[in-house]
Design a protein around this motif. Sequence first.
Motif, PDB file in Angstrom:
ATOM      1  N   ILE A 112       8.540 -31.818  15.815  1.00 16.02           N
ATOM      2  CA  ILE A 112       7.187 -31.353  16.374  1.00 16.02           C
ATOM      3  C   ILE A 112       6.616 -32.418  17.141  1.00 16.02           C
ATOM      4  O   ILE A 112       6.245 -32.033  18.300  1.00 16.02           O
TER       5      ILE A 112
ATOM      6  N   ARG B 165       8.519 -33.242  20.374  1.00 13.09           N
ATOM      7  CA  ARG B 165       8.522 -32.263  21.336  1.00 13.09           C
ATOM      8  C   ARG B 165       7.090 -32.235  22.061  1.00 13.09           C
ATOM      9  O   ARG B 165       6.976 -31.838  23.362  1.00 13.09           O
ATOM     10  N   ARG B 166       6.028 -32.517  21.341  1.00 18.53           N
ATOM     11  CA  ARG B 166       4.547 -32.479  21.960  1.00 18.53           C
ATOM     12  C   ARG B 166       4.503 -33.469  23.015  1.00 18.53           C
ATOM     13  O   ARG B 166       3.778 -33.373  23.842  1.00 18.53           O
TER      14      ARG B 166
ATOM     15  N   TYR C 249       8.406 -29.487  28.911  1.00 18.91           N
ATOM     16  CA  TYR C 249       9.632 -28.852  28.810  1.00 18.91           C
ATOM     17  C   TYR C 249       9.419 -27.677  29.813  1.00 18.91           C
ATOM     18  O   TYR C 249       8.466 -26.906  29.706  1.00 18.91           O
TER      19      TYR C 249
ATOM     20  N   GLN D 249      11.743 -20.006  22.133  1.00 19.88           N
ATOM     21  CA  GLN D 249      12.329 -21.377  22.241  1.00 19.88           C
ATOM     22  C   GLN D 249      11.450 -22.261  23.006  1.00 19.88           C
ATOM     23  O   GLN D 249      11.276 -23.467  22.804  1.00 19.88           O
ATOM     24  N   VAL D 250      10.714 -21.656  24.104  1.00 17.45           N
ATOM     25  CA  VAL D 250       9.622 -22.503  24.847  1.00 17.45           C
ATOM     26  C   VAL D 250       8.603 -23.094  23.826  1.00 17.45           C
ATOM     27  O   VAL D 250       8.178 -23.980  23.862  1.00 17.45           O
ATOM     28  N   ALA D 251       8.302 -22.015  22.859  1.00 21.78           N
ATOM     29  CA  ALA D 251       7.135 -22.395  21.896  1.00 21.78           C
ATOM     30  C   ALA D 251       7.625 -23.417  21.113  1.00 21.78           C
ATOM     31  O   ALA D 251       6.782 -24.617  20.891  1.00 21.78           O
ATOM     32  N   GLU D 252       8.754 -23.672  20.632  1.00 17.06           N
ATOM     33  CA  GLU D 252       9.311 -24.721  19.921  1.00 17.06           C
ATOM     34  C   GLU D 252       9.426 -25.847  20.627  1.00 17.06           C
ATOM     35  O   GLU D 252       9.265 -26.891  20.155  1.00 17.06           O
ATOM     36  N   GLY D 253      10.043 -25.343  21.937  1.00 22.42           N
ATOM     37  CA  GLY D 253      10.210 -26.703  22.577  1.00 22.42           C
ATOM     38  C   GLY D 253       8.778 -27.353  23.002  1.00 22.42           C
ATOM     39  O   GLY D 253       9.064 -28.673  23.368  1.00 22.42           O
ATOM     40  N   MET D 254       7.799 -26.646  22.916  1.00 20.22           N
ATOM     41  CA  MET D 254       6.406 -27.394  23.452  1.00 20.22           C
ATOM     42  C   MET D 254       6.135 -28.196  22.000  1.00 20.22           C
ATOM     43  O   MET D 254       4.839 -28.582  22.125  1.00 20.22           O
ATOM     44  N   GLY D 255       6.429 -27.926  20.792  1.00 22.24           N
ATOM     45  CA  GLY D 255       6.074 -28.282  19.590  1.00 22.24           C
ATOM     46  C   GLY D 255       5.139 -27.477  18.794  1.00 22.24           C
ATOM     47  O   GLY D 255       4.407 -28.224  18.008  1.00 22.24           O
ATOM     48  N   MET D 256       5.504 -26.152  18.756  1.00 21.16           N
ATOM     49  CA  MET D 256       4.727 -25.500  17.998  1.00 21.16           C
ATOM     50  C   MET D 256       5.463 -25.493  16.391  1.00 21.16           C
ATOM     51  O   MET D 256       6.646 -25.430  16.622  1.00 21.16           O
ATOM     52  N   THR D 257       4.664 -25.394  15.511  1.00 22.61           N
ATOM     53  CA  THR D 257       5.450 -25.244  14.219  1.00 22.61           C
ATOM     54  C   THR D 257       5.782 -23.827  13.930  1.00 22.61           C
ATOM     55  O   THR D 257       5.368 -22.886  14.822  1.00 22.61           O
TER      56      THR D 257
END
Lengths: 359, 220
Positions: free
Chosen positions: A71, A74-75, A79, B116-124
């Motif tokens: 997590i 990715r932050r 992307y 996928q983009v949500a996960e890719g940006m680092g959302m749990t």
Amino acid sequence: MIELDAVTKRYGDKTAVDRLTVTIPDRAVTILLGPSGCGKTTTLKMINRLIEPTGGDIRIDGHSIATMDPIALRRSIGYVIQETGLFPHYTVEANIGVVPRLLGWDSKRIRARTDELLELVNLKAAEYRGRYPNELSGGERQRVGVARALAADPAILLMDEPFGAIDPINRRSLQDFFLRLQSDLRRTVVFVTHDIGEAVKLGDNIAIMRDGHLVQMDTTHELLEHPADAFVTQLLGATRSSEQVLLSRAARYVDTAFVVMSTEQLRGAGGIGDAPLVVLKDGDTIRGYLEQGQDIACDDPVDAVCTFETVSGNATLLEVVRTLLASGRKRAIVVDRDGAVLGTLSVPMIVHIMEGVLQ
Amino acid sequence: MTGTFIAGYGAELVRRTLQHVAMVTVATVLATIIGVVLGISVSGHERAARWVIGAASVLFTIPSLALFALLVVALAPIGQGTGNVPAVTALTLYSILPVVRNTWVALRQVDPSMVQVAEGMGMTPRQTLLRVKLPLSLPIIMAGIRHAAVMDVGMATIATLIGGGGLGYFVFEGIARADRSMVLAGTLVISLLGLAVNAGLLGAENRLAPGRHHRRGARS
């Protein structure tokens, strides 16, 4: 620096990526290029751990990402995907603020950052901040997508065919926009595309993949000059060198026989004199050009300037030809990243270049 | 005739309308909570989803009168065999199916690239659910809730048979007394109530819709 060390991804008995070893240098654009199904997107997604590799190791600045919290990883990485990437239920501001909010920034800081980024991608903050994605054009959406990826100031950007779903004319201007942006920001960019023209135009380095393998990784220049094998040559769009030259960058072949004049200078001179070609440019604005032998019938030579297309020096000759044929204009003025004139190109000149290569 | 009816039953009509609305509201809220939670928890588990939706469908096929009667028997041991409790319970049980089914369907139809983009940006996973999947599912979930609420308005009519009150009183009393205006008044108010609930929830749906004009298909 991103190092992929014998990275493998298997799905059942299908191998999507096979012992891929590549080093992606910092502060440059590295293109992953190849036909669909070659494993380029899978490779990209392994860098932010959306896909976990079956084997091998990926290191960012020497640290294995397998040991990092996915997590947090990715932050810290921007992307961008195809144009569907914006959240339709979020305004532009909320979209850009996604990662800052995840990182716990306060709303004042997010607002300031949003405005700064919208400015950066040439969108008026006051006008665009509150809009929803469906109120934007495809090109605007993609700019917001890039702004969003940059929100938390990541050192690395992953871009998965970001301009793939956009019409050719807008794609061209987005590519130019991206080049300008990158020359300012100098991020480490990993960019997936299957478009060879886009790869040559945007890439400092190109990694060509086939069937999950790395075929060749080199600087764009090296790759065009010395394709490793028949597959690369074929992928470069041509088996004949006369066609392959069309993939060269415009800057390399421009006609540099020109003089830049301002409106004032041109009027003062009363014409172009002996100069083979004059580019009329006031400050940063290019107004047109005048050619030797051109009939200047009017009293003011400024009225006789020809219309033109501007292309980036990074654009391929193929793109120049396409642009000129589509617009019906005779000449393209080639500019560098700062807008300085590098020279001009016309279709007959490009044909001439191709003939020269043949001999 | 209308005048004498209002004079005779006006206060009663208001009281029973409020009762009716209260039953429907409680049942719909309960069903929404249960249905959405169930829908979320089975999303991504194909097998569990089929079981839960199968069970809800079975409940749905029990004739309403029979279900009311069954609940009377079932709830009698805890002293709640008649009145509001079995009525609201029955309505809730019926309403779960549309809510759980729509929630499940809605979550499945969310564009995978959004997730996928949500996960890719680092959302749990939790953030992805609350900030992306649920908001994008809202129109379909809301349609399920609306379906449940409108159905409840009609079904709550039989609550009166087990002492649950509501507008059904006018219908059944009217039939017993062969009083046409009573039946008519009850039916009319129930129908209007159904229309009002539908319109109200539709309005809420449109206001909650993600993105301006989003649902009119402006997304290209």
